[in-house]
Scaffold this active site. Structure first.
Site, PDB file in Angstrom:
ATOM      1  NE  ARG A  34      -2.452   1.213   3.768  1.00 14.38           N
ATOM      2  CZ  ARG A  34      -2.909   0.999   4.732  1.00 14.38           C
ATOM      3  NH1 ARG A  34      -4.441   0.756   4.681  1.00 14.38           N
ATOM      4  NH2 ARG A  34      -2.406   1.226   5.972  1.00 14.38           N
TER       5      ARG A  34
ATOM      6  CB  SER B  48     -11.839  -1.655   2.673  1.00 11.73           C
ATOM      7  OG  SER B  48     -10.399  -1.795   2.900  1.00 11.73           O
TER       8      SER B  48
ATOM      9  CE  LYS C 289     -11.537   5.323  11.339  1.00 14.02           C
ATOM     10  NZ  LYS C 289     -11.922   5.886  10.207  1.00 14.02           N
TER      11      LYS C 289
END
Length: 210
Positions: A38, A107, A136
């Site tokens: 990623r 996801s 997050k």
């Protein structure tokens, strides 16, 4: 299905003093067999060059190489599959492009998104976000263990939980009925990616024995 899934983060690895190929090789050496590359900030050329290096490692250990989002990169590298999010290319289109034999992961963040994929040609789900993470800050959408358990009960697909998972909580996560756990910082940011991976695999194996 191997139950520990490494999702890469070059920045986290760099801050820990590691290159990404080093992290991936150490994790694979410890027994990780799922690696998701990623890289949101890399140019296409840089992504391909890194991906080619990572693929040599995953192939050597018999691990699956999954490319996050970039179907073009996955095709160019002949990777094992693609992982897409809710805002990425629709999974049905991804399937058309990469063919029936490649892996597609999606996801899922809530029940509505899960219900919307009934009958889809998917191979696994990534369920997020379980615990607070450094990337997050908005905790309003966190599922927690109860939310994770509810989603796992609603699907027959393999499921990987992600978000703030580490050696301290991975066994609690597995008690929800999830198939496996995906980790980022707990491996990429650890002083020893090998030891971190080995410890979590041992914890997962202990859970299976129980």
């Amino acid at each position: 299905m191997n139950r520990l899934y490494l999702v890469t983060d070059s920045d986290v690895a760099r801050k820990a003093g590691h290159t990404l190929p080093f992290v991936v090789e150490e994790a694979c050496r410890a027994g990780v067999r799922w690696v998701q590359l990623r890289e949101k900030e890399l140019s296409t050329r840089a992504f391909l060059e890194l991906g080619a290096e990572i693929k040599q490692i995953t192939q050597a250990y018999g691990a699956n190489l999954i490319i996050n989002d970039r179907v073009d990169v996955a095709l160019a590298l002949d990777a094992d599959g693609v992982h897409v999010g809710q805002g990425d290319m629709p999974y049905s289109m991804v399937r058309t492009l990469i063919g029936p034999d490649k892996i597609i992961g999606l996801s899922i963040n809530n029940l509505a998104e899960l219900q919307a994929i009934a009958g889809a040609q998917l191979d696994y789900l990534g369920i997020a976000t379980i615990f607070p993470t450094g990337t997050k800050q908005d905790t309003s959408s966190l599922l927690g263990l109860d939310g994770l358990q509810q989603l796992c009960r609603q699907t027959s697909l393999p499921t990987f939980a992600i978000g703030g998972i580490n050696a301290q909580n991975i066994q609690q996560v597995m008690q929800t009925g999830v198939t496996g756990a995906a980790v980022v910082s707990a491996i990429c940011g650890h002083p020893s990616p090998y030891e971190a991976s080995r410890e979590m695999i041992e914890l997962l194996n202990d859970r299976m024995i129980e």
